[in-house]
Motif scaffolding. Structure first.
Motif, PDB file in Angstrom:
ATOM      1  N   LEU A   1      51.164  58.247  55.396  1.00 38.85           N
ATOM      2  CA  LEU A   1      50.897  58.790  53.989  1.00 38.85           C
ATOM      3  C   LEU A   1      49.822  59.749  54.302  1.00 38.85           C
ATOM      4  O   LEU A   1      49.940  60.824  53.671  1.00 38.85           O
ATOM      5  CB  LEU A   1      50.011  57.432  53.299  1.00 38.85           C
ATOM      6  N   VAL A   2      49.087  59.860  55.107  1.00 35.58           N
ATOM      7  CA  VAL A   2      48.280  60.997  55.569  1.00 35.58           C
ATOM      8  C   VAL A   2      49.123  62.122  56.050  1.00 35.58           C
ATOM      9  O   VAL A   2      49.079  63.316  55.536  1.00 35.58           O
ATOM     10  CB  VAL A   2      47.172  60.660  56.869  1.00 35.58           C
ATOM     11  N   GLU A   3      50.376  61.989  56.685  1.00 39.15           N
ATOM     12  CA  GLU A   3      50.866  63.144  57.163  1.00 39.15           C
ATOM     13  C   GLU A   3      51.950  63.666  55.826  1.00 39.15           C
ATOM     14  O   GLU A   3      52.052  64.860  55.792  1.00 39.15           O
ATOM     15  CB  GLU A   3      52.091  62.823  58.045  1.00 39.15           C
ATOM     16  N   ILE A   4      52.241  62.833  54.828  1.00 40.24           N
ATOM     17  CA  ILE A   4      52.780  63.235  53.774  1.00 40.24           C
ATOM     18  C   ILE A   4      52.051  63.992  52.787  1.00 40.24           C
ATOM     19  O   ILE A   4      52.268  64.882  52.313  1.00 40.24           O
ATOM     20  CB  ILE A   4      53.327  62.065  52.894  1.00 40.24           C
ATOM     21  N   VAL A   5      50.590  63.335  52.576  1.00 40.19           N
ATOM     22  CA  VAL A   5      49.628  64.138  51.977  1.00 40.19           C
ATOM     23  C   VAL A   5      49.166  65.649  52.478  1.00 40.19           C
ATOM     24  O   VAL A   5      49.048  66.619  51.587  1.00 40.19           O
ATOM     25  CB  VAL A   5      48.405  63.236  51.477  1.00 40.19           C
ATOM     26  N   GLU A   6      49.109  65.689  53.788  1.00 41.32           N
ATOM     27  CA  GLU A   6      48.856  66.850  54.289  1.00 41.32           C
ATOM     28  C   GLU A   6      49.969  67.772  54.093  1.00 41.32           C
ATOM     29  O   GLU A   6      49.525  69.106  54.140  1.00 41.32           O
ATOM     30  CB  GLU A   6      48.793  66.713  56.066  1.00 41.32           C
ATOM     31  N   MET A   7      51.298  67.577  54.330  1.00 46.54           N
ATOM     32  CA  MET A   7      52.405  68.457  54.106  1.00 46.54           C
ATOM     33  C   MET A   7      52.293  68.867  52.556  1.00 46.54           C
ATOM     34  O   MET A   7      52.453  70.223  52.351  1.00 46.54           O
ATOM     35  CB  MET A   7      53.848  67.618  54.103  1.00 46.54           C
ATOM     36  N   ALA A   8      52.175  67.861  51.626  1.00 46.00           N
ATOM     37  CA  ALA A   8      52.236  68.280  50.287  1.00 46.00           C
ATOM     38  C   ALA A   8      51.125  69.188  49.671  1.00 46.00           C
ATOM     39  O   ALA A   8      51.184  70.042  49.043  1.00 46.00           O
ATOM     40  CB  ALA A   8      52.071  66.931  49.308  1.00 46.00           C
ATOM     41  N   SER A   9      50.012  68.827  50.362  1.00 44.01           N
ATOM     42  CA  SER A   9      48.695  69.740  49.846  1.00 44.01           C
ATOM     43  C   SER A   9      48.666  71.177  50.649  1.00 44.01           C
ATOM     44  O   SER A   9      47.549  71.922  50.264  1.00 44.01           O
ATOM     45  CB  SER A   9      47.413  68.926  50.070  1.00 44.01           C
ATOM     46  N   GLU A  10      49.315  71.447  51.688  1.00 43.45           N
ATOM     47  CA  GLU A  10      49.621  72.569  52.193  1.00 43.45           C
ATOM     48  C   GLU A  10      47.889  73.064  52.976  1.00 43.45           C
ATOM     49  O   GLU A  10      47.705  74.064  53.019  1.00 43.45           O
ATOM     50  CB  GLU A  10      49.898  73.817  51.370  1.00 43.45           C
ATOM     51  N   GLY A  11      47.420  71.812  53.389  1.00 41.07           N
ATOM     52  CA  GLY A  11      46.298  72.187  54.228  1.00 41.07           C
ATOM     53  C   GLY A  11      44.979  71.875  53.196  1.00 41.07           C
ATOM     54  O   GLY A  11      43.682  71.703  53.866  1.00 41.07           O
ATOM     55  N   MET A  12      45.062  71.614  52.191  1.00 41.10           N
ATOM     56  CA  MET A  12      43.996  71.469  51.184  1.00 41.10           C
ATOM     57  C   MET A  12      43.171  70.346  51.435  1.00 41.10           C
ATOM     58  O   MET A  12      42.064  70.175  51.392  1.00 41.10           O
ATOM     59  CB  MET A  12      44.217  71.507  49.548  1.00 41.10           C
ATOM     60  N   VAL A  13      43.970  69.348  51.484  1.00 44.62           N
ATOM     61  CA  VAL A  13      43.338  67.752  51.775  1.00 44.62           C
ATOM     62  C   VAL A  13      42.527  67.727  52.890  1.00 44.62           C
ATOM     63  O   VAL A  13      41.361  67.239  53.313  1.00 44.62           O
ATOM     64  CB  VAL A  13      44.039  66.565  51.589  1.00 44.62           C
ATOM     65  N   THR A  14      43.066  68.499  53.987  1.00 44.72           N
ATOM     66  CA  THR A  14      42.229  68.460  55.556  1.00 44.72           C
ATOM     67  C   THR A  14      40.993  69.106  55.116  1.00 44.72           C
ATOM     68  O   THR A  14      39.966  68.854  55.777  1.00 44.72           O
ATOM     69  CB  THR A  14      43.045  69.226  56.371  1.00 44.72           C
ATOM     70  N   HIS A  15      40.912  70.234  54.460  1.00 45.94           N
ATOM     71  CA  HIS A  15      39.769  71.001  54.216  1.00 45.94           C
ATOM     72  C   HIS A  15      38.977  70.008  53.405  1.00 45.94           C
ATOM     73  O   HIS A  15      37.582  70.049  53.505  1.00 45.94           O
ATOM     74  CB  HIS A  15      39.989  72.207  53.255  1.00 45.94           C
ATOM     75  N   VAL A  16      39.113  69.432  52.597  1.00 45.57           N
ATOM     76  CA  VAL A  16      38.223  68.488  51.542  1.00 45.57           C
ATOM     77  C   VAL A  16      37.936  67.444  52.581  1.00 45.57           C
ATOM     78  O   VAL A  16      36.669  66.923  52.300  1.00 45.57           O
ATOM     79  CB  VAL A  16      39.412  67.771  50.333  1.00 45.57           C
ATOM     80  N   TRP A  17      38.686  66.682  53.171  1.00 38.04           N
ATOM     81  CA  TRP A  17      38.396  65.591  54.178  1.00 38.04           C
ATOM     82  C   TRP A  17      37.378  66.046  55.145  1.00 38.04           C
ATOM     83  O   TRP A  17      36.487  65.272  55.657  1.00 38.04           O
ATOM     84  CB  TRP A  17      39.513  64.959  54.746  1.00 38.04           C
ATOM     85  N   LYS A  18      37.389  67.321  55.538  1.00 40.38           N
ATOM     86  CA  LYS A  18      36.277  67.828  56.575  1.00 40.38           C
ATOM     87  C   LYS A  18      35.096  67.526  56.052  1.00 40.38           C
ATOM     88  O   LYS A  18      34.097  67.097  56.756  1.00 40.38           O
ATOM     89  CB  LYS A  18      36.663  69.221  56.946  1.00 40.38           C
ATOM     90  N   GLY A  19      34.892  68.060  54.648  1.00 45.19           N
ATOM     91  CA  GLY A  19      33.609  67.971  54.217  1.00 45.19           C
ATOM     92  C   GLY A  19      33.158  66.468  53.858  1.00 45.19           C
ATOM     93  O   GLY A  19      32.216  66.207  53.511  1.00 45.19           O
ATOM     94  N   MET A  20      34.203  65.367  53.942  1.00 46.54           N
ATOM     95  CA  MET A  20      33.819  64.124  53.561  1.00 46.54           C
ATOM     96  C   MET A  20      33.590  63.392  54.653  1.00 46.54           C
ATOM     97  O   MET A  20      33.255  61.997  54.879  1.00 46.54           O
ATOM     98  CB  MET A  20      34.825  63.406  52.871  1.00 46.54           C
ATOM     99  N   ALA A  21      33.689  63.976  55.990  1.00 47.75           N
ATOM    100  CA  ALA A  21      33.612  63.032  57.081  1.00 47.75           C
ATOM    101  C   ALA A  21      32.208  62.593  57.496  1.00 47.75           C
ATOM    102  O   ALA A  21      31.326  63.458  57.417  1.00 47.75           O
ATOM    103  CB  ALA A  21      34.136  63.985  58.533  1.00 47.75           C
TER     104      ALA A  21
ATOM    105  N   PRO B   1      29.521  61.427  60.494  1.00 48.45           N
ATOM    106  CA  PRO B   1      29.466  61.739  61.753  1.00 48.45           C
ATOM    107  C   PRO B   1      30.352  61.187  62.772  1.00 48.45           C
ATOM    108  O   PRO B   1      30.425  59.753  62.833  1.00 48.45           O
ATOM    109  CB  PRO B   1      28.195  61.329  62.164  1.00 48.45           C
ATOM    110  N   GLY B   2      30.835  61.882  63.760  1.00 47.60           N
ATOM    111  CA  GLY B   2      31.778  61.309  64.613  1.00 47.60           C
ATOM    112  C   GLY B   2      33.270  61.260  64.000  1.00 47.60           C
ATOM    113  O   GLY B   2      34.131  60.703  64.623  1.00 47.60           O
ATOM    114  N   GLU B   3      33.605  61.456  62.696  1.00 49.45           N
ATOM    115  CA  GLU B   3      34.850  61.273  62.188  1.00 49.45           C
ATOM    116  C   GLU B   3      35.599  62.292  61.918  1.00 49.45           C
ATOM    117  O   GLU B   3      34.970  63.496  61.705  1.00 49.45           O
ATOM    118  CB  GLU B   3      34.538  60.632  60.708  1.00 49.45           C
ATOM    119  N   THR B   4      36.907  62.812  62.221  1.00 45.60           N
ATOM    120  CA  THR B   4      37.483  63.591  61.982  1.00 45.60           C
ATOM    121  C   THR B   4      38.065  63.789  60.603  1.00 45.60           C
ATOM    122  O   THR B   4      38.222  62.657  59.857  1.00 45.60           O
ATOM    123  CB  THR B   4      38.755  63.753  62.850  1.00 45.60           C
ATOM    124  N   PRO B   5      38.583  64.810  59.957  1.00 44.61           N
ATOM    125  CA  PRO B   5      39.306  64.838  58.545  1.00 44.61           C
ATOM    126  C   PRO B   5      40.461  63.793  58.709  1.00 44.61           C
ATOM    127  O   PRO B   5      40.576  63.076  57.619  1.00 44.61           O
ATOM    128  CB  PRO B   5      39.769  66.136  58.600  1.00 44.61           C
TER     129      PRO B   5
END
Length: 195
Positions: free
Chosen positions: A19-39, A41-45
């Motif tokens: 599911l993470v791979e699918i949403v990363e593809m569909a969002s064209e990187g937007m979710v990775t950017h958003v998840w980075k802000g939600m991480a 300490p010690g967590e990756t996007p």
């Protein structure tokens, strides 16, 4: 092995990585950017995405996801659900989400295709269409009379697929990107009225 061997099934907690791979593809990187802000300490996007995908509830969760598999391997997926009433947009909402929320508000009460993606090797094999037919079945089962989807103005291929499936352009809003990079300039709302 081909299109006729495709199996559609509900996603479960063990499908979080797919599911993470699918949403990363569909969002064209937007979710990775958003998840980075939600991480935390010690967590990756990606850790944030996995945590959210394992939930049974929430817009992005396995509870709203359908996977398309061939020989047991996930080749695409869909995340969709009915949109409730329009939501207030307050000053605390991050600017990049405001245009998306404005468009979702225009589609209130519709069945929303939040994510639809097919793995690159299986694009143009009809999997996207099968997932859209499944989305329509789910929409009808929920009693929705419309389906909605929001697409980037730069994603002409996806828009062509949705228009072939009966979606029509209804509105657009300029993207609020911040430091997220994407070739699109606008988010576009497409609606399909169900007979």
């Amino acid at each position: 092995m081909g299109y006729h061997d495709l199996i559609l099934r509900p996603a479960g907690p063990d499908d979080a990585l797919a599911l993470v791979e699918i949403v990363e593809m569909a969002s064209e990187g937007m979710v990775t950017h958003v998840w980075k802000g939600m991480a935390e300490p010690g967590e990756t996007p990606r850790d944030v995405g996995l945590r959210r995908a394992r939930r049974g509830e929430g817009s992005f969760s396995h509870g709203n996801a359908t996977l398309a598999t061939l020989a047991g391997r996930v080749q695409g997926g869909l995340v969709g659900y009915p949109l409730g009433a329009a939501q207030a947009i307050d000053e605390d909402m991050p600017a990049m989400f405001v245009p998306l929320q404005e468009l979702e508000n225009l589609a209130a009460g519709s069945w929303y295709v939040n994510v639809l993606a097919v793995m690159p090797d299986w694009r143009s094999h009809g999997i996207g269409c099968r997932l859209l037919f499944e989305a329509e079945r789910q929409a009808r089962d929920c009693g929705c009379t419309r389906m909605s989807i929001i697409v980037s103005s730069a994603n002409a291929g996806a828009r062509r697929l949705y228009e072939r499936f009966g979606f029509e352009f209804r509105a657009e809003r300029p993207m609020g990107k911040g430091d997220w990079r994407n070739p699109g300039t606008h988010w576009q709302l497409l609606i399909k009225v169900l007979d």
